[in-house]
Write a protein that holds these residues in place. Structure first.
Motif, PDB file in Angstrom:
ATOM      1  N   UNK A 143       0.933  -1.391   0.052  1.00  0.00           N
ATOM      2  CA  UNK A 143       0.122  -0.039   0.114  1.00  0.00           C
ATOM      3  C   UNK A 143       0.891   1.289  -0.270  1.00  0.00           C
ATOM      4  N   UNK A 144       2.057   1.044   0.115  1.00  0.00           N
ATOM      5  CA  UNK A 144       3.055   2.441   0.187  1.00  0.00           C
ATOM      6  C   UNK A 144       3.520   2.595  -1.027  1.00  0.00           C
ATOM      7  N   UNK A 145       3.535   4.045  -1.350  1.00  0.00           N
ATOM      8  CA  UNK A 145       4.195   4.494  -2.517  1.00  0.00           C
ATOM      9  C   UNK A 145       5.555   5.012  -2.182  1.00  0.00           C
ATOM     10  N   UNK A 146       6.281   5.886  -2.976  1.00  0.00           N
ATOM     11  CA  UNK A 146       7.579   6.015  -2.540  1.00  0.00           C
ATOM     12  C   UNK A 146       7.623   7.106  -1.259  1.00  0.00           C
ATOM     13  N   UNK A 147       6.510   7.823  -0.961  1.00  0.00           N
ATOM     14  CA  UNK A 147       6.670   8.919   0.128  1.00  0.00           C
ATOM     15  C   UNK A 147       5.972   8.512   1.479  1.00  0.00           C
ATOM     16  N   UNK A 148       4.630   7.781   1.153  1.00  0.00           N
ATOM     17  CA  UNK A 148       3.782   7.450   2.124  1.00  0.00           C
ATOM     18  C   UNK A 148       3.717   5.883   2.396  1.00  0.00           C
ATOM     19  N   UNK A 149       3.355   5.573   3.745  1.00  0.00           N
ATOM     20  CA  UNK A 149       3.289   4.256   4.110  1.00  0.00           C
ATOM     21  C   UNK A 149       2.118   3.488   3.619  1.00  0.00           C
ATOM     22  N   UNK A 150       0.775   4.589   3.380  1.00  0.00           N
ATOM     23  CA  UNK A 150      -0.466   3.980   3.079  1.00  0.00           C
ATOM     24  C   UNK A 150      -0.903   5.052   1.875  1.00  0.00           C
ATOM     25  N   UNK A 151      -0.662   4.409   0.748  1.00  0.00           N
ATOM     26  CA  UNK A 151      -1.141   5.541  -0.503  1.00  0.00           C
ATOM     27  C   UNK A 151      -2.647   4.644  -1.197  1.00  0.00           C
ATOM     28  N   UNK A 152      -3.039   3.662  -0.408  1.00  0.00           N
ATOM     29  CA  UNK A 152      -4.325   3.060  -0.848  1.00  0.00           C
ATOM     30  C   UNK A 152      -5.270   3.775  -1.434  1.00  0.00           C
ATOM     31  N   UNK A 153      -5.390   5.143  -0.994  1.00  0.00           N
ATOM     32  CA  UNK A 153      -6.672   5.849  -1.534  1.00  0.00           C
ATOM     33  C   UNK A 153      -6.129   6.897  -2.589  1.00  0.00           C
ATOM     34  N   UNK A 154      -4.817   6.818  -3.091  1.00  0.00           N
ATOM     35  CA  UNK A 154      -4.340   7.715  -3.944  1.00  0.00           C
ATOM     36  C   UNK A 154      -4.489   7.371  -5.422  1.00  0.00           C
ATOM     37  N   UNK A 155      -5.519   8.053  -5.902  1.00  0.00           N
ATOM     38  CA  UNK A 155      -5.596   7.309  -7.590  1.00  0.00           C
ATOM     39  C   UNK A 155      -4.478   7.374  -8.430  1.00  0.00           C
ATOM     40  N   UNK A 156      -3.591   8.283  -8.201  1.00  0.00           N
ATOM     41  CA  UNK A 156      -2.424   8.265  -9.026  1.00  0.00           C
ATOM     42  C   UNK A 156      -1.561   6.992  -9.003  1.00  0.00           C
ATOM     43  N   UNK A 157      -1.599   6.404  -7.412  1.00  0.00           N
ATOM     44  CA  UNK A 157      -0.541   5.465  -7.395  1.00  0.00           C
ATOM     45  C   UNK A 157      -1.528   4.108  -8.081  1.00  0.00           C
ATOM     46  N   UNK A 158      -2.685   4.362  -7.718  1.00  0.00           N
ATOM     47  CA  UNK A 158      -3.711   2.845  -8.251  1.00  0.00           C
ATOM     48  C   UNK A 158      -3.697   3.006  -9.739  1.00  0.00           C
TER      49      UNK A 158
END
Lengths: 264, 227
Positions: A143-158
């Motif tokens: 669920x982590x992206x480069x900067x956040x431990x939880x980017x599960x709600x980040x549409x860019x990441x998805x």
């Protein structure tokens, strides 16, 4: 005078013991990172606790490579391609390798090993004194992206993950470590391969009776109360679907694994 | 006097080095842990702590089993009497196998009943030629004592019925082998497949009975072939 001697000896002893401890820590740190525990919200919830608590653990920074897996089969002949029992690994097991003990020219030793079954991945992990991550642990890290431990709600990441899912698997897999490392310092958790998890078979979905609760109740005890917690997390749904389609002896050409270890 | 302290220091360093050696030796030996269990109820936790070398199924023994035999699984179990059991010891008889847990109130009693339906329909044939096996998916709570209670409560004949408990990893492996799905529901129970699996004498899956209260005719057709 006597006291000074004793103190000196104790200090030396403590130093020697401490240095042996830090040596093994450094050995681990070179290949694994510590994932600090936290809460994970399962994709599907039952009537049990919504949040699942995850204890801290170590995770391999990189997926297991062909050359590492070759060492495993050399040390454990029963897991060599011609010797493995079919009930533990289907006929695709290591079928991209040249033979039992040679990768061949077309296989990159540094790329993740694929075409391995759940049983064989489990056996490798045990051989290393490690284990496969649970779904909760793997998804927590993923669920982590480069900067956040939880980017599960980040549409860019998805979107980045879905872009990768929608592309056909690469003919030749790249070296491990070639995609960005995420917040935890883990490489390639998305972008090269799918990965086995220990409890892949906990997804209680039956292909034959989707949507028919009365039949579901008949096939599975206690599954009638499953509800999705985050319907916008498409990549997690895709992984859920993929896992529930697997059998433990399946060997797939874009499915590999990495290991984790408990913190003692 | 100085010599005495020097000697003392050397002794302590030697002890330190011995301790280091011991730590490393212990680490490298972890894969060679040998089981030395006796057969008693208390040993379930002992099994739970040991996922390493098994007391059964060496590579030579595993050679005896066919490619698709579930007896290839290296695993350790304890039955309702507290005796240690290898899955391979079931070889030679057709097996009717179900995964369950003793405190299950909905599906598992029905599954046991479905197995009893199969058993009673086999009456008149050599009933003791079949093995009915229930394996617990809840080894933390299902001790041999609670398995024995289940056996008695359901009037199961211990000549034919074997109830097994083991460690979580072996349960996971066995479930994976037969395609049984289960999940701890976080409130003391499990969601799980309702599945009865028939094995031939070699431990190969020959039929699976999916769902509850199903007709057992198909099971009987398969099982009667073994007579």
């Amino acid at each position: 005078m006597k006291m000074i001697g004793i103190v000196k000896s104790v200090v030396i002893l403590i130093f020697v013991l401490a240095s042996s401890g830090s040596f093994s820590q450094n050995g681990k740190a070179a290949r694994m990172v510590k994932i600090s525990g936290g809460n994970y919200l399962p994709l599907y919830k039952s009537d049990g606790p919504a949040m699942q608590k995850i204890s801290s653990f170590y995770m391999d920074i990189l997926a297991v490579t062909n050359s590492q897996y070759l060492e495993f089969v050399k040390a454990n002949p029963k897991w060599q391609r011609s010797k493995v029992k079919k009930i533990f690994a289907d006929k695709s097991y290591l079928n991209h390798w040249q033979n039992d003990l040679a990768l061949g020219e077309n296989v990159n030793p540094k790329s993740p090993v694929t075409n391995i079954s759940w049983f064989s991945a489990n056996a490798y992990a045990k051989w290393k004194g490690k284990r496969l991550p649970t779904i909760a642990e793997w998804e927590y890290v993923a669920a982590a992206n480069k900067t956040k431990s939880n980017a599960g709600d980040d549409p860019e990441f998805a979107k980045i993950i879905l872009d990768w899912y929608s592309h056909r698997s690469l003919e030749k897999l790249p070296d491990v470590g070639t995609t960005d490392k995420n917040y935890w310092g883990v490489h390639d958790i998305h972008g090269i391969i799918w990965e086995w998890v220990y409890d892949f078979n906990t997804a209680l979905v039956s292909g034959e009776s989707r949507g028919d609760a009365s039949i579901e109740r008949n096939l599975f005890c206690g599954s009638g109360s499953l509800n999705a917690t985050n319907v916008s997390n498409y990549p997690a749904f895709m992984r859920f679907g993929f896992r529930s389609s697997l059998k433990a002896n399946y060997c797939v050409n874009n499915l590999g694994f990495r290991c984790v270890q408990d913190i003692k | 006097m100085k010599k005495f302290y020097l000697f003392g220091s050397i002794i302590l360093i030697a002890i330190g080095l011995f301790v280091i050696y011991f730590i490393f030796a212990k680490q490298s030996k972890s894969s060679e842990v040998k089981l030395t269990r006796t057969s008693s109820a208390e040993n379930v936790s002992d099994i739970n702590n040991n996922n390493e070398k098994r007391s059964c199924c060496s590579e030579e023994e595993a050679e005896q089993y066919t490619e698709n035999s579930i007896y290839n699984l290296e695993s350790d179990w304890i039955n309702q009497n507290g005796d240690k059991i290898n899955l391979g010891s079931l070889r030679g008889k057709p097996v009717i196998l179900t995964l369950f847990y003793a405190s299950c109130t909905y599906a598992c009693p029905i599954l046991i009943n479905d197995m009893k339906k199969i058993e009673s329909s086999l009456s008149g044939r050599k009933l003791n030629d079949y093995k009915f096996v229930l394996v617990s998916i809840d080894p933390d709570r299902d001790t041999p004592g609670s398995l024995l209670k289940t056996l008695k409560m359901n009037n199961l004949d211990s000549k034919r019925w074997t109830l097994l408990t083991g460690n979580k990893d072996d349960v996971m492996n066995l479930a994976a082998l037969i395609g049984f799905k289960f999940k701890d529901d976080g409130k003391g129970g499990f969601s799980h497949s309702n599945l009865i699996t028939l094995l031939n004498q070699n431990g190969e899956i020959v039929h699976q009975h999916v769902g509850l209260n199903q007709n057992v005719d198909d099971d009987l057709v398969v099982l009667n072939k073994f007579n």
